[in-house]
Design an enzyme around this catalytic site. Structure first.
Site, mmCIF file in Angstrom:
data_model
loop_
_atom_site.group_PDB
_atom_site.id
_atom_site.type_symbol
_atom_site.label_atom_id
_atom_site.label_comp_id
_atom_site.label_asym_id
_atom_site.label_seq_id
_atom_site.Cartn_x
_atom_site.Cartn_y
_atom_site.Cartn_z
ATOM 1 N N THR A 133 0.828 -1.202 0.000
ATOM 2 C CA THR A 133 0.000 0.000 0.000
ATOM 3 C C THR A 133 0.868 1.260 0.000
ATOM 4 O OG1 THR A 133 -1.381 1.300 1.533
ATOM 5 C CG2 THR A 133 -0.092 -0.427 2.507
ATOM 6 N N ASP A 134 0.300 2.361 -0.468
ATOM 7 C CA ASP A 134 1.027 3.639 -0.408
ATOM 8 C C ASP A 134 1.084 4.170 1.026
ATOM 9 O OD1 ASP A 134 -1.624 4.438 -0.069
ATOM 10 O OD2 ASP A 134 -1.550 6.052 -1.557
ATOM 11 N N GLU A 135 0.317 3.547 1.948
ATOM 12 C CA GLU A 135 0.290 4.056 3.326
ATOM 13 C C GLU A 135 1.617 3.832 4.046
ATOM 14 O OE1 GLU A 135 -3.316 3.362 5.495
ATOM 15 O OE2 GLU A 135 -4.482 3.195 3.658
ATOM 16 N N TYR A 158 -1.459 -0.688 11.125
ATOM 17 C CA TYR A 158 -1.649 -1.338 9.822
ATOM 18 C C TYR A 158 -0.473 -1.049 8.885
ATOM 19 C CZ TYR A 158 -3.125 -1.567 4.930
ATOM 20 O OH TYR A 158 -3.163 -1.789 3.577
ATOM 21 N N LYS A 162 2.490 -3.518 7.361
ATOM 22 C CA LYS A 162 2.703 -3.718 5.912
ATOM 23 C C LYS A 162 4.150 -3.349 5.548
ATOM 24 C CE LYS A 162 0.265 -4.685 3.030
ATOM 25 N NZ LYS A 162 -0.051 -6.036 2.458
HETATM 26 P P1 NAD Z 1 -9.638 -7.325 2.544
HETATM 27 O O1 NAD Z 1 -9.610 -7.116 4.015
HETATM 28 O O2 NAD Z 1 -10.868 -7.013 1.764
HETATM 29 O O3 NAD Z 1 -9.261 -8.841 2.215
HETATM 30 C C1 NAD Z 1 -8.242 -9.530 2.856
HETATM 31 C C2 NAD Z 1 -8.413 -11.018 2.577
HETATM 32 O O4 NAD Z 1 -7.309 -11.703 3.200
HETATM 33 C C3 NAD Z 1 -9.693 -11.617 3.159
HETATM 34 O O5 NAD Z 1 -10.291 -12.486 2.227
HETATM 35 C C4 NAD Z 1 -9.201 -12.389 4.376
HETATM 36 O O6 NAD Z 1 -9.999 -13.517 4.677
HETATM 37 C C5 NAD Z 1 -7.805 -12.788 3.933
HETATM 38 N N1 NAD Z 1 -6.905 -13.018 5.072
HETATM 39 C C6 NAD Z 1 -6.691 -12.208 6.152
HETATM 40 N N2 NAD Z 1 -5.815 -12.763 6.988
HETATM 41 C C7 NAD Z 1 -5.442 -13.951 6.424
HETATM 42 C C8 NAD Z 1 -4.533 -14.975 6.799
HETATM 43 N N3 NAD Z 1 -3.853 -14.911 7.945
HETATM 44 N N4 NAD Z 1 -4.377 -16.028 5.967
HETATM 45 C C9 NAD Z 1 -5.070 -16.104 4.813
HETATM 46 N N5 NAD Z 1 -5.962 -15.182 4.412
HETATM 47 C C10 NAD Z 1 -6.135 -14.109 5.211
HETATM 48 O O7 NAD Z 1 -8.391 -6.505 2.010
HETATM 49 P P2 NAD Z 1 -8.208 -5.730 0.627
HETATM 50 O O8 NAD Z 1 -8.738 -4.359 0.756
HETATM 51 O O9 NAD Z 1 -8.641 -6.597 -0.465
HETATM 52 O O10 NAD Z 1 -6.612 -5.594 0.606
HETATM 53 C C11 NAD Z 1 -5.829 -6.635 0.062
HETATM 54 C C12 NAD Z 1 -4.373 -6.226 0.040
HETATM 55 O O11 NAD Z 1 -4.187 -5.057 -0.725
HETATM 56 C C13 NAD Z 1 -3.786 -5.931 1.423
HETATM 57 O O12 NAD Z 1 -2.484 -6.481 1.474
HETATM 58 C C14 NAD Z 1 -3.726 -4.440 1.484
HETATM 59 O O13 NAD Z 1 -2.648 -4.026 2.299
HETATM 60 C C15 NAD Z 1 -3.486 -4.079 0.036
HETATM 61 N N6 NAD Z 1 -4.003 -2.764 -0.384
HETATM 62 C C16 NAD Z 1 -5.295 -2.426 -0.114
HETATM 63 C C17 NAD Z 1 -5.782 -1.190 -0.544
HETATM 64 C C18 NAD Z 1 -7.225 -0.787 -0.313
HETATM 65 O O14 NAD Z 1 -7.583 0.355 -0.577
HETATM 66 N N7 NAD Z 1 -8.097 -1.679 0.133
HETATM 67 C C19 NAD Z 1 -4.940 -0.315 -1.215
HETATM 68 C C20 NAD Z 1 -3.622 -0.697 -1.469
HETATM 69 C C21 NAD Z 1 -3.164 -1.932 -1.038
HETATM 70 P P1 TYD Z 2 -10.419 4.056 4.791
HETATM 71 O O1 TYD Z 2 -11.429 3.623 3.796
HETATM 72 O O2 TYD Z 2 -10.454 3.450 6.156
HETATM 73 O O3 TYD Z 2 -9.004 3.831 4.109
HETATM 74 P P2 TYD Z 2 -7.532 4.287 4.631
HETATM 75 O O4 TYD Z 2 -7.593 4.636 6.054
HETATM 76 O O5 TYD Z 2 -6.769 3.023 4.399
HETATM 77 O O6 TYD Z 2 -7.118 5.430 3.764
HETATM 78 O O7 TYD Z 2 -10.499 5.625 4.967
HETATM 79 C C1 TYD Z 2 -10.341 6.496 3.868
HETATM 80 C C2 TYD Z 2 -10.344 7.910 4.399
HETATM 81 O O8 TYD Z 2 -11.652 8.208 4.916
HETATM 82 C C3 TYD Z 2 -9.384 8.127 5.556
HETATM 83 O O9 TYD Z 2 -8.844 9.443 5.459
HETATM 84 C C4 TYD Z 2 -10.252 8.019 6.805
HETATM 85 C C5 TYD Z 2 -11.594 8.543 6.318
HETATM 86 N N1 TYD Z 2 -12.795 7.934 6.926
HETATM 87 C C6 TYD Z 2 -13.834 8.775 7.342
HETATM 88 O O10 TYD Z 2 -13.760 10.006 7.249
HETATM 89 N N2 TYD Z 2 -14.954 8.190 7.877
HETATM 90 C C7 TYD Z 2 -15.080 6.842 8.013
HETATM 91 O O11 TYD Z 2 -16.141 6.367 8.520
HETATM 92 C C8 TYD Z 2 -14.009 6.003 7.572
HETATM 93 C C9 TYD Z 2 -14.113 4.513 7.706
HETATM 94 C C10 TYD Z 2 -12.887 6.604 7.018
#
Ligand code: NAD
Ligand code: TYD
Length: 350
Positions: A133-135, A158, A162
């Site tokens: 992630t970019d975070e 988190y 990562k």
């Molecule tokens: P999500 O929470 O929707 O899905 C995570 C999945 O991983 C779930 O299906 C869960 O059951 C599985 N999981 C969790 N712990 C596990 C374990 N110990 N063993 C096996 N499976 C396990 O997450 P997401 O939003 O799809 O994110 C997926 C990846 O992408 C993450 O690594 C996250 O850091 C990265 N990412 C997410 C975002 C975003 O905006 N959501 C952006 C950039 C990167």
């Molecule tokens: P989120 O979807 O949790 O993603 P991330 O924290 O990984 O960026 O949140 C996106 C942005 O929205 C973040 O700046 C936090 C804000 N946020 C709210 O303002 N209200 C909410 O209820 C949530 C869940 C997030």
């Protein structure tokens, strides 16, 4: 192409499984522990296909990962599994350290043990793709954007977990020669996102006239990417990425959170306007501890070296997402027993 996708039952992992099976002709093994974040039915559209297989498994379980990797004989592993929600990491960081660090370690060792036994050319062609992630970069100062050279500076449990996982991946590349590729993507949105994240949470609240919580002053900026563009990027990094390199993906769509909330309210009002505009549902609530102010991504390396570019504009992607949640209550309604929308991640003193 035989690809293991960990976390394939989650939001991004499922988009990646769909993309690999439908667009790349790959055979896919999805390994997922089915935590709260894995919603039933997410993969219904490819489950019956012969190229798709599922194994319930926890990436922290080193012996099970060794076995699954050795049996499937992948040409690549995409490690997508993670604990992924910042607010949950504030309330309970332990699971984040276990899955996002120890789990990455177990996957790396399973990959290394299998890869050590390969002979050329399979050995050079193998890839371990770490989806990050970019975070991990922390806040981007005004006027700057993250690049692959930006130092890691994570703010939340988190993002720190990562970052630690990414360091392990890089070390396994440098020390053992494992062909690793890393990707760091900005915030994703789209269908099948668990409704604890901002866009689906705000959109479902707006649909049902519930309050829309905006943290702090709502001026925090995120760069939003439609999930299918991210899935394509991961597949590109797997196919064309150079071992040891990382690639950033972003949507060229920086928005303040308050702008996102307004866009959701206005889009729904345009379809059906209740007595009061939905913007009246927005509430500014206590800010998130350690809340990064701004994320912004320079993805020119991915454009140049992978030929990747985002294809869905934020306006189009948001409209598609709103339409999908409006039409697919069967998917998100049952999830309300797992998460009822209540605020997570506040300190006792907040
Ligand atoms: P999500 O929470 O929707 O899905 C995570 C999945 O991983 C779930 O299906 C869960 O059951 C599985 N999981 C969790 N712990 C596990 C374990 N110990 N063993 C096996 N499976 C396990 O997450 P997401 O939003 O799809 O994110 C997926 C990846 O992408 C993450 O690594 C996250 O850091 C990265 N990412 C997410 C975002 C975003 O905006 N959501 C952006 C950039 C990167
Ligand atoms: P989120 O979807 O949790 O993603 P991330 O924290 O990984 O960026 O949140 C996106 C942005 O929205 C973040 O700046 C936090 C804000 N946020 C709210 O303002 N209200 C909410 O209820 C949530 C869940 C997030």
């Amino acid at each position: 192409m035989r690809v293991i996708v960990t976390g394939g039952s989650g939001f991004i992992g499922s988009a990646l499984c769909r993309h690999l099976v439908r667009e790349r002709g790959a055979s896919v093994l999805n390994i997922d522990a089915l935590t709260y974040a894995a919603a039933p039915g997410t993969l219904a559209d490819i489950e019956a296909r012969p190229e798709y297989r599922f194994a319930k498994g926890d990436i922290r379980d080193a012996a099970a990962m060794m076995r699954l990797v050795a049996d499937f004989k992948p040409t690549a592993i995409c490690n997508v599994a993670a604990e992924s929600h910042v607010d949950r990491s504030i309330s309970g960081p332990k699971a984040f350290l276990e899955t996002n660090i120890t789990g990455v370690f177990a996957m790396l060792e399973a990959a290394r043990s299998y890869w050590d036994g390969l002979s050329e050319p399979a050995r050079s062609a193998f890839r371990f793709v770490q989806v990050s992630t970019d975070e991990v970069f922390g806040t981007a100062a005004a006027g700057t954007r993250f690049t692959e050279e930006t130092p890691y500076d994570p703010s939340s449990p988190y993002s720190a977990s990562k970052a630690a996982g990414d360091h392990l991946v890089r070390a396994w590349g440098r020390t053992y020669g494992l062909p690793v590729v890393l990707t760091n993507c900005s915030n994703n949105y789209g269908p099948y996102q668990f409704p604890e994240k901002f866009i689906p949470l705000a959109l479902l609240s707006a649909l049902h006239a519930g309050e829309i919580p905006v943290y702090g002053d709502g001026q925090n900026v995120r760069d939003w990417l439609f999930v299918d563009d991210h899935a394509r990027g991961i597949a590109d990094a797997m196919a064309k990425g150079v071992p040891g390199e990382s690639y950033l993906f972003g949507g060229n769509a920086e928005r303040r959170n308050i702008e996102v909330a307004h866009a959701i309210c206005d889009a729904l009002d345009a379809v059906h306007r209740p007595n009061e505009p939905r913007r009246n549902l927005i509430r500014h609530v206590t800010d998130r501890p350690g809340h990064d102010r701004r994320y912004a991504v320079d993805f020119s390396k991915a454009e140049r070296e992978l030929g990747w570019t985002p294809s869905v504009s934020f306006e189009d992607g948001l409209a598609r997402t709103i339409a999908w949640y409006s039409e697919n209550a069967w998917w998100w309604q049952p999830l309300q027993t797992r998460y009822d929308g209540r605020r997570i991640g506040l300190l006792k003193t907040s």
